[in-house]
Design a protein around this motif. Structure first.
Motif, PDB file in Angstrom:
ATOM      1  N   PRO A   1     -17.777  32.555 -25.626  1.00  0.00           N
ATOM      2  CA  PRO A   1     -16.586  31.572 -25.170  1.00  0.00           C
ATOM      3  C   PRO A   1     -15.696  31.835 -24.301  1.00  0.00           C
ATOM      4  CG  PRO A   1     -17.247  32.621 -27.551  1.00  0.00           C
ATOM      5  CD  PRO A   1     -18.134  33.491 -26.754  1.00  0.00           C
ATOM      6  N   GLU A   2     -15.633  33.152 -23.937  1.00  0.00           N
ATOM      7  CA  GLU A   2     -14.512  33.027 -22.993  1.00  0.00           C
ATOM      8  C   GLU A   2     -14.972  32.943 -21.168  1.00  0.00           C
ATOM      9  OE1 GLU A   2     -12.741  37.057 -22.837  1.00  0.00           O
ATOM     10  OE2 GLU A   2     -11.997  37.722 -24.465  1.00  0.00           O
ATOM     11  N   MET A   3     -16.139  32.613 -21.698  1.00  0.00           N
ATOM     12  CA  MET A   3     -17.154  31.827 -20.067  1.00  0.00           C
ATOM     13  C   MET A   3     -16.512  30.933 -19.862  1.00  0.00           C
ATOM     14  SD  MET A   3     -20.067  34.370 -19.136  1.00  0.00           S
ATOM     15  CE  MET A   3     -20.874  34.551 -20.571  1.00  0.00           C
ATOM     16  N   GLU A   4     -17.034  29.565 -21.684  1.00  0.00           N
ATOM     17  CA  GLU A   4     -16.574  28.370 -20.956  1.00  0.00           C
ATOM     18  C   GLU A   4     -15.428  27.980 -21.095  1.00  0.00           C
ATOM     19  OE1 GLU A   4     -19.896  28.211 -24.863  1.00  0.00           O
ATOM     20  OE2 GLU A   4     -18.234  28.057 -25.256  1.00  0.00           O
ATOM     21  N   GLN A   5     -14.208  29.053 -21.115  1.00  0.00           N
ATOM     22  CA  GLN A   5     -12.909  28.998 -21.178  1.00  0.00           C
ATOM     23  C   GLN A   5     -13.251  28.564 -19.896  1.00  0.00           C
ATOM     24  OE1 GLN A   5      -9.044  30.397 -23.270  1.00  0.00           O
ATOM     25  NE2 GLN A   5     -10.579  31.061 -25.637  1.00  0.00           N
ATOM     26  N   ALA A   6     -13.277  29.403 -19.061  1.00  0.00           N
ATOM     27  CA  ALA A   6     -13.257  30.104 -17.418  1.00  0.00           C
ATOM     28  C   ALA A   6     -13.959  28.534 -17.001  1.00  0.00           C
ATOM     29  CB  ALA A   6     -13.574  31.436 -17.289  1.00  0.00           C
ATOM     30  N   VAL A   7     -14.523  29.119 -17.025  1.00  0.00           N
ATOM     31  CA  VAL A   7     -16.244  27.450 -16.108  1.00  0.00           C
ATOM     32  C   VAL A   7     -15.370  25.656 -16.441  1.00  0.00           C
ATOM     33  CG1 VAL A   7     -18.208  27.074 -16.299  1.00  0.00           C
ATOM     34  CG2 VAL A   7     -17.717  28.522 -16.482  1.00  0.00           C
ATOM     35  N   ARG A   8     -14.945  26.360 -17.271  1.00  0.00           N
ATOM     36  CA  ARG A   8     -14.068  24.518 -17.838  1.00  0.00           C
ATOM     37  C   ARG A   8     -12.602  24.457 -16.786  1.00  0.00           C
ATOM     38  NH1 ARG A   8     -13.532  24.681 -22.931  1.00  0.00           N
ATOM     39  NH2 ARG A   8     -11.115  25.235 -22.843  1.00  0.00           N
ATOM     40  N   GLU A   9     -12.035  25.722 -17.321  1.00  0.00           N
ATOM     41  CA  GLU A   9     -10.733  25.395 -16.430  1.00  0.00           C
ATOM     42  C   GLU A   9     -10.499  25.956 -14.878  1.00  0.00           C
ATOM     43  OE1 GLU A   9      -8.729  23.552 -17.817  1.00  0.00           O
ATOM     44  OE2 GLU A   9      -9.346  23.710 -19.128  1.00  0.00           O
ATOM     45  N   ALA A  10     -11.508  26.585 -14.391  1.00  0.00           N
ATOM     46  CA  ALA A  10     -11.483  26.917 -12.890  1.00  0.00           C
ATOM     47  C   ALA A  10     -12.741  25.651 -12.354  1.00  0.00           C
ATOM     48  CB  ALA A  10     -12.754  28.511 -13.020  1.00  0.00           C
ATOM     49  N   GLY A  11     -13.212  25.277 -12.886  1.00  0.00           N
ATOM     50  CA  GLY A  11     -14.015  23.805 -12.468  1.00  0.00           C
ATOM     51  C   GLY A  11     -14.807  24.238 -11.425  1.00  0.00           C
ATOM     52  N   TRP A  12     -15.080  23.100 -10.288  1.00  0.00           N
ATOM     53  CA  TRP A  12     -16.100  23.351  -9.121  1.00  0.00           C
ATOM     54  C   TRP A  12     -15.170  23.812  -8.335  1.00  0.00           C
ATOM     55  CZ3 TRP A  12     -20.878  23.223 -10.301  1.00  0.00           C
ATOM     56  CH2 TRP A  12     -21.325  22.710 -11.558  1.00  0.00           C
ATOM     57  N   MET A  13     -15.764  24.510  -7.241  1.00  0.00           N
ATOM     58  CA  MET A  13     -15.126  24.968  -5.845  1.00  0.00           C
ATOM     59  C   MET A  13     -14.251  23.753  -4.895  1.00  0.00           C
ATOM     60  SD  MET A  13     -16.820  28.063  -3.750  1.00  0.00           S
ATOM     61  CE  MET A  13     -17.271  29.712  -4.436  1.00  0.00           C
ATOM     62  N   THR A  14     -13.335  23.994  -4.580  1.00  0.00           N
ATOM     63  CA  THR A  14     -12.754  22.826  -3.592  1.00  0.00           C
ATOM     64  C   THR A  14     -13.473  23.148  -2.756  1.00  0.00           C
ATOM     65  OG1 THR A  14     -11.146  24.649  -2.448  1.00  0.00           O
ATOM     66  CG2 THR A  14     -10.719  24.141  -4.509  1.00  0.00           C
ATOM     67  N   GLU A  15     -13.452  22.072  -1.591  1.00  0.00           N
ATOM     68  CA  GLU A  15     -14.210  21.985  -0.585  1.00  0.00           C
ATOM     69  C   GLU A  15     -13.198  23.275  -0.097  1.00  0.00           C
ATOM     70  OE1 GLU A  15     -14.126  18.433   3.336  1.00  0.00           O
ATOM     71  OE2 GLU A  15     -13.778  17.669   1.660  1.00  0.00           O
ATOM     72  N   ALA A  16     -12.566  23.417   0.096  1.00  0.00           N
ATOM     73  CA  ALA A  16     -11.815  24.062   1.664  1.00  0.00           C
ATOM     74  C   ALA A  16     -12.540  25.707   0.952  1.00  0.00           C
ATOM     75  CB  ALA A  16     -10.408  24.224   1.451  1.00  0.00           C
ATOM     76  N   ALA A  17     -13.130  25.825   0.248  1.00  0.00           N
ATOM     77  CA  ALA A  17     -12.628  27.003  -0.995  1.00  0.00           C
ATOM     78  C   ALA A  17     -14.608  27.426  -0.062  1.00  0.00           C
ATOM     79  CB  ALA A  17     -12.467  27.405  -2.430  1.00  0.00           C
ATOM     80  N   GLN A  18     -15.451  26.149  -0.832  1.00  0.00           N
ATOM     81  CA  GLN A  18     -17.300  25.644  -0.634  1.00  0.00           C
ATOM     82  C   GLN A  18     -17.625  26.268   0.809  1.00  0.00           C
ATOM     83  OE1 GLN A  18     -18.499  25.059  -2.665  1.00  0.00           O
ATOM     84  NE2 GLN A  18     -20.678  24.669  -2.015  1.00  0.00           N
ATOM     85  N   THR A  19     -16.073  26.159   1.530  1.00  0.00           N
ATOM     86  CA  THR A  19     -16.756  26.394   3.355  1.00  0.00           C
ATOM     87  C   THR A  19     -16.852  27.676   3.437  1.00  0.00           C
ATOM     88  OG1 THR A  19     -15.249  24.588   4.059  1.00  0.00           O
ATOM     89  CG2 THR A  19     -15.555  26.071   5.443  1.00  0.00           C
ATOM     90  N   ARG A  20     -15.553  28.284   2.731  1.00  0.00           N
ATOM     91  CA  ARG A  20     -15.266  30.100   2.652  1.00  0.00           C
ATOM     92  C   ARG A  20     -16.757  30.319   2.268  1.00  0.00           C
ATOM     93  NH1 ARG A  20      -9.318  28.278   2.639  1.00  0.00           N
ATOM     94  NH2 ARG A  20      -8.983  28.321   0.232  1.00  0.00           N
ATOM     95  N   ALA A  21     -17.346  29.960   0.939  1.00  0.00           N
ATOM     96  CA  ALA A  21     -18.126  30.803   0.592  1.00  0.00           C
ATOM     97  C   ALA A  21     -19.321  30.590   1.599  1.00  0.00           C
ATOM     98  CB  ALA A  21     -18.172  29.872  -1.072  1.00  0.00           C
ATOM     99  N   GLU A  22     -19.673  29.218   2.345  1.00  0.00           N
ATOM    100  CA  GLU A  22     -20.196  29.768   2.447  1.00  0.00           C
ATOM    101  C   GLU A  22     -21.020  30.340   3.925  1.00  0.00           C
ATOM    102  OE1 GLU A  22     -21.152  24.947   3.854  1.00  0.00           O
ATOM    103  OE2 GLU A  22     -21.946  24.755   1.247  1.00  0.00           O
ATOM    104  N   ALA A  23     -19.752  30.776   4.089  1.00  0.00           N
ATOM    105  CA  ALA A  23     -19.333  30.790   5.522  1.00  0.00           C
ATOM    106  C   ALA A  23     -19.429  33.103   4.786  1.00  0.00           C
ATOM    107  CB  ALA A  23     -17.720  30.969   5.965  1.00  0.00           C
ATOM    108  N   ALA A  24     -19.288  33.509   4.169  1.00  0.00           N
ATOM    109  CA  ALA A  24     -19.684  34.328   2.740  1.00  0.00           C
ATOM    110  C   ALA A  24     -20.642  35.222   3.091  1.00  0.00           C
ATOM    111  CB  ALA A  24     -18.440  34.434   2.061  1.00  0.00           C
TER     112      ALA A  24
END
Length: 333
Positions: free
Chosen positions: A283-306
């Motif tokens: 139940p907590e993970m469901e909340q976290a996933v729902r509210e965190a959503g998908w990575m922003t474009e900038a975060a996605q770029t940082r993730a791919e670089a990592a």
């Protein structure tokens, strides 16, 4: 590359359930993190890592807290038992940097053999006499120069071993006199001291691919925990200069208030890239996933670089490295 969910999540037990596999497939977390409850045998751990990656359909990073000492999720016979970092630094004396590099090179080898390729270290908080016991002997030193030297050695060991390092806890937990797992630390120190010691410890590591925030308040700088305060995330980005992928410390820790969903939304709104949720409760993970959503474009770029910084380590003689490390420690006892 497909968009990642803005979370790092944890399974509840040693075997991935069908419900968890379905949930992770839909949530597409950037990665996973494991705890003692997930770790029974080497074969079981490798199978769990395989199943987690199969659920999301790619070789997602799998993290762990394997500092050595009190905070190491893998223990004998699965992994080497290490002294707390500060105790080892004091014992090794002038040999400390090399001993620290070897420590984390061996840790990396043990992790990678089990399918785990991320470690929540180095810990760059600078210890003080008043540092809370939950943190103090996990630190690498009591001075800026010592922490930086040991941090660089630890980082080299992990990077050479093919394990992604996650530096923590930005922007500095060393003055905390409360355990943020249970309470919100409030630090009353001059800005000059924070700049010259606590913040300064992270600046030489600003080019690392991943980092973790701290749940604490610096009196006079912020009124909300740093993890959910836009001003503090700006400080991490602009003052300290960290431009990599920034995850929260465990979002379920009691230093934070509100529901898991509210905490998750606040951390993303503040500028964190990822919400770290650790207890495996659906139940907590469901909340976290729902509210965190998908990575922003900038975060996605940082993730791919990592992810591009993951390396295949050179072969090593583990017995020889163990012997060298033991000789370094014995030589200064």
């Amino acid at each position: 590359m497909s968009r990642f969910g803005a979370t790092i999540l944890a399974p509840l037990g040693p075997v991935l359930s069908e419900d968890e596999a379905r949930f992770f497939a839909e949530a597409r977390p950037f990665g996973f993190i494991l705890f003692a409850r997930n770790l029974e045998t080497a074969e079981q751990i490798r199978a769990l890592c395989d199943d987690l990656r199969a659920a999301v359909g790619w070789h997602a990073p799998i993290f762990i807290d394997q500092e050595g000492g009190r905070v190491q999720r893998l223990r004998p016979p699965l992994a080497t038992e290490f002294l707390p970092p500060l105790d080892e630094v004091m014992q090794a004396g002038p040999n400390a940097a090399r001993a620290m590099e070897l420590r984390y090179r061996l840790i990396a080898a043990e992790l990678l053999a089990l399918g785990i390729d991320g470690n929540c270290a180095p810990m760059l908080d600078v210890a003080r006499s008043q540092t809370h016991a939950f943190l103090r002997n996990r630190c690498y030193g009591e001075s800026l120069s010592q922490v930086v030297e040991m941090g660089k050695a630890a980082t080299k060991g992990m990077v050479d071993g093919g394990v992604l390092p996650v530096m923590k806890h930005l922007p500095g937990h060393g003055l905390a006199q409360l355990d943020s797992h249970k309470d919100l630390p409030r630090i009353d120190a001059p800005r000059a001291e924070l700049e010259e010691v606590d913040f300064a410890a992270f600046r030489p590591f600003a080019d690392l691919p991943l980092a973790m925030t701290a749940h604490l308040v610096f009196e006079g700088l912020n009124t909300k925990p740093a993890t959910i305060d836009p001003a503090m995330i700006t400080l991490i980005r602009e003052n300290i200069g960290f431009q990599g992928l920034l995850m929260t410390d465990d979002i379920s820790m009691e230093a934070l208030t509100g529901s898991i969903g509210e905490r998750s939304a606040a951390s993303i709104a503040a500028g964190c890239d990822l919400v770290l949720h650790c207890n495996g409760k659906m139940p907590e993970m469901e909340q976290a996933v729902r509210e965190a959503g998908w990575m922003t474009e900038a975060a996605q770029t940082r993730a791919e670089a990592a992810l591009r910084t993951r390396t295949v380590p050179a072969e090593i003689d583990i017995a020889a490295l163990r012997a060298e490390r033991e000789a370094l420690l014995a030589g200064h006892r």
